[in-house]
Write a protein that holds these residues in place. Structure first.
Motif, mmCIF file in Angstrom:
data_model
loop_
_atom_site.group_PDB
_atom_site.id
_atom_site.type_symbol
_atom_site.label_atom_id
_atom_site.label_comp_id
_atom_site.label_asym_id
_atom_site.label_seq_id
_atom_site.Cartn_x
_atom_site.Cartn_y
_atom_site.Cartn_z
ATOM 1 N N PRO A 166 0.809 -1.232 0.000
ATOM 2 C CA PRO A 166 0.000 0.000 0.000
ATOM 3 C C PRO A 166 0.836 1.273 0.000
ATOM 4 O O PRO A 166 0.388 2.303 -0.481
ATOM 5 C CB PRO A 166 -0.805 -0.117 1.297
ATOM 6 N N THR A 167 2.071 1.223 0.558
ATOM 7 C CA THR A 167 2.886 2.445 0.631
ATOM 8 C C THR A 167 3.740 2.651 -0.619
ATOM 9 O O THR A 167 4.399 3.680 -0.747
ATOM 10 C CB THR A 167 3.810 2.412 1.863
ATOM 11 N N THR A 168 3.749 1.691 -1.523
ATOM 12 C CA THR A 168 4.537 1.862 -2.754
ATOM 13 C C THR A 168 3.598 1.850 -3.968
ATOM 14 O O THR A 168 3.090 2.882 -4.367
ATOM 15 C CB THR A 168 5.620 0.762 -2.862
ATOM 16 N N ILE A 169 3.332 0.666 -4.487
ATOM 17 C CA ILE A 169 2.480 0.568 -5.683
ATOM 18 C C ILE A 169 1.087 1.118 -5.402
ATOM 19 O O ILE A 169 0.503 1.827 -6.224
ATOM 20 C CB ILE A 169 2.385 -0.914 -6.139
ATOM 21 N N GLY A 170 0.578 0.810 -4.209
ATOM 22 C CA GLY A 170 -0.776 1.225 -3.843
ATOM 23 C C GLY A 170 -0.972 2.735 -3.945
ATOM 24 O O GLY A 170 -2.046 3.205 -4.328
ATOM 25 N N ILE A 174 -4.991 -7.485 -11.928
ATOM 26 C CA ILE A 174 -4.210 -8.521 -11.222
ATOM 27 C C ILE A 174 -3.816 -8.005 -9.835
ATOM 28 O O ILE A 174 -3.932 -8.698 -8.825
ATOM 29 C CB ILE A 174 -2.951 -8.910 -12.035
ATOM 30 N N TYR A 175 -3.362 -6.726 -9.817
ATOM 31 C CA TYR A 175 -2.912 -6.136 -8.548
ATOM 32 C C TYR A 175 -4.054 -6.083 -7.541
ATOM 33 O O TYR A 175 -3.905 -6.495 -6.390
ATOM 34 C CB TYR A 175 -2.359 -4.725 -8.802
ATOM 35 N N GLU A 176 -5.200 -5.571 -7.999
ATOM 36 C CA GLU A 176 -6.335 -5.414 -7.086
ATOM 37 C C GLU A 176 -6.808 -6.750 -6.530
ATOM 38 O O GLU A 176 -7.186 -6.851 -5.370
ATOM 39 C CB GLU A 176 -7.487 -4.706 -7.798
ATOM 40 N N THR A 177 -6.747 -7.769 -7.378
ATOM 41 C CA THR A 177 -7.190 -9.089 -6.923
ATOM 42 C C THR A 177 -6.213 -9.649 -5.880
ATOM 43 O O THR A 177 -6.629 -10.329 -4.945
ATOM 44 C CB THR A 177 -7.259 -10.059 -8.125
ATOM 45 N N ASN A 178 -4.941 -9.352 -6.067
ATOM 46 C CA ASN A 178 -3.934 -10.031 -5.247
ATOM 47 C C ASN A 178 -3.266 -9.171 -4.179
ATOM 48 O O ASN A 178 -2.451 -9.685 -3.413
ATOM 49 C CB ASN A 178 -2.849 -10.614 -6.153
ATOM 50 N N GLU A 179 -3.606 -7.877 -4.159
ATOM 51 C CA GLU A 179 -2.879 -6.978 -3.254
ATOM 52 C C GLU A 179 -2.832 -7.486 -1.818
ATOM 53 O O GLU A 179 -1.777 -7.584 -1.204
ATOM 54 C CB GLU A 179 -3.497 -5.572 -3.276
ATOM 55 N N ARG A 180 -4.015 -7.853 -1.313
ATOM 56 C CA ARG A 180 -4.088 -8.273 0.084
ATOM 57 C C ARG A 180 -3.196 -9.496 0.345
ATOM 58 O O ARG A 180 -2.429 -9.520 1.315
ATOM 59 C CB ARG A 180 -5.542 -8.593 0.451
ATOM 60 N N ALA A 181 -3.283 -10.465 -0.578
ATOM 61 C CA ALA A 181 -2.507 -11.696 -0.390
ATOM 62 C C ALA A 181 -1.009 -11.412 -0.474
ATOM 63 O O ALA A 181 -0.224 -11.861 0.371
ATOM 64 C CB ALA A 181 -2.912 -12.718 -1.444
#
Lengths: 348, 147
Positions: free
Chosen positions: A211-215, B22-29
């Motif tokens: 979250p602090t980089t790509i996010g 892809i990012y949104e689906t996997n961000e949390r994991a």
């Protein structure tokens, strides 16, 4: 216009937003210089009318961040809020150290900078007691200062701490990364005169990597499509996050060894200028503000102060949010700031 | 002639949009895995070792640079910062003098305010002490003639 054209335009806007963020106007509330020493500057914010409260607020900022975080921009400034509520406001900006400050340690800041700065602020306001308000490391310094100098050179009328680490026995991931025997603090501080600002920033980013980089950029992309998006606000915050200040080696060494690794402050073993810092010497009213999901100053580090001080009037506010989010931004404007000024008014 | 809609439908799929999904689906994991890795003592140990290596290399570069600059009679970065340190310590001495002056001023102020608080009582009970003034004048004149 096709959706592809919209995306192209948004991509350009995004690049422009990121690249021009370093020029975002910040810290624009009018102020005057009251005192300076080396790189440190003490400012007094200009008021249109005389203050309606007797006790000025003296702000102590962290060493590793730019001081404008508490005066980010008009409409999103804690300083501006304090002025509107009738307070006389002083801010101590530690400035940006150079190689010549490699021997500048926390002891020097606590014994040679803070006492003089508070005296100058008090003199400028008409020889009055002060409310000392510290944020993050600035809060730790403010607590040490209030313990060392509760009455002289200036009476500390109230102490307010924002997300301030005090007890480092359980300092979370940052504590694990800086553990004795793992983190080469001696080698680091003997090799480099200044610990680069990017290093503590990297440490903070490691606490919540995506979250602090790509996010950050993903959220910007999404918000750029929103008509109500406050781009200037985003740029000001982005600028602050990426404009770290280097840490003088001696101060960094003392911070990591004496606070993080040896937890001397709460153990009553922190010696500053030949005197032991006893938090029990703090008898003035205390307001401790903490964030429930703070990764930089986790709850175990911020909780301890309430039981360490001798103040009969010690209050704590725990807000939902992170280390910076509860202090600046829309949530702070509607949540924290009014509560703090209400407390200050009650304790004036 | 093709319509804009047809043009956009012929456009290749947006790779950014794909990546975003892809990012949104996997961000949390992914974040959970990364956080777990960072929390692992082994990560702290290896990052410490990495930092040690970087610092050793940095020290070598600094030492070599210092040796080179000394050979060509140029000031090193340390020399320049030492000058800065001297200026900072001079400023500290000036500050100490300022502290003393402030303390003297504060003492004089409190003496003056104490004297002004005493004065009404003194004027009602005693006449002004002129001899003191002449004594002071005498003192000052004698001070003036002293070689």
């Amino acid at each position: 216009m096709t959706s592809a054209d919209v995306d192209d335009r948004r991509a350009l806007e995004m690049v422009h937003a990121v690249l021009s963020a370093r020029e975002a106007p910040v810290g624009v509330t009018p102020r005057e210089l009251v005192w300076h020493k080396n790189k440190a500057r003490l400012y007094r914010y200009k008021r249109q009318t005389p203050p309606t409260h007797r006790t000025p607020v003296f702000l102590v900022l962290p060493l590793i961040n730019r001081a404008y975080i508490l005066d980010l921009r008009p409409g999103a400034s804690f300083v501006e809020h304090l002025l509107q509520q009738g307070f006389d406001v002083f801010l101590l900006d530690w400035g940006v150290p150079g190689d010549e400050d490699r021997t500048l340690d926390l002891t020097t800041l606590l014994t040679r900078y803070l006492p003089r700065a508070t005296r100058k602020a008090s003199e400028a306001a008409g020889h009055v007691p002060l409310t000392v308000l510290g944020y993050c490391i600035g809060g730790t310094l403010a607590a040490c200062y209030a313990a060392l100098y509760p009455k002289s050179p200036v009476e500390v009328r109230n102490l307010v701490l924002f997300t301030t680490p005090i007890d480092f026995s359980d300092a979370g991931k940052f504590g694990a990364l800086t553990k004795k025997g793992v983190f080469p603090v001696e080698q680091l501080t003997s090799t480099l005169p200044l610990v680069p600002g990017q290093m503590p920033d990297l440490g903070a980013k490691l606490l919540s990597p995506l979250p602090t980089t790509i996010g950050t950029y993903m959220r910007l992309w999404d918000r750029l499509g929103d008509n109500g998006f406050d781009l200037a606000g985003w740029q000001a915050m982005y600028r602050w996050v990426n404009e770290g200040v280097p840490f003088p080696s001696a101060a960094y060494r003392q911070w990591i060894v004496e606070f993080y690794q040896e937890n001397r402050l709460v153990r009553g073993r922190l010696e500053i200028g030949g005197r032991v810092v006893r938090l029990g010497n703090i008898r003035c009213p205390l307001l401790n503000v903490a964030a429930s999901t703070d990764e930089i100053a986790p709850r175990p580090t911020t909780r301890a102060i309430i039981n360490q001080v001798s103040s009969t009037d010690a209050q704590e506010i725990v807000l939902q949010g992170g280390h910076v989010g509860i202090v600046v931004g829309r949530a702070a404007k509607n949540g924290l700031w009014p509560r703090v000024t209400e407390w200050l008014t009650h304790h004036d | 002639m093709s319509s804009p809609d047809n043009q956009s439908s012929r456009r290749p799929p947006d790779p950014f949009e794909l990546w975003r999904q892809i990012y949104e689906t996997n961000e949390r994991a992914w974040n959970t895995i990364l956080e777990r890795t960072v929390s692992n003592p082994a990560f702290a140990e290896s990052s410490g070792k990495l930092l040690e290596t970087f610092l050793s290399a940095q020290k070598t570069v600094r030492d070599n640079m210092r040796t080179y600059l000394e050979q060509v009679n140029l000031p090193t970065r340390e020399d320049v910062s030492r000058l800065g340190e001297l200026i900072v310590s001079l400023e500290e001495k000036v500050d100490q003098l300022d502290d003393r002056l402030s303390a003297i001023e504060a003492a004089l102020r409190s003496q003056a305010s104490a004297a002004s608080a005493d004065r009404p009582a003194a004027t009602t009970s005693q006449p002004p002490e002129r001899p003191t003034t002449s004594h002071a004048r005498k003192q000052s004149s004698s001070r003036g003639t002293t070689p």
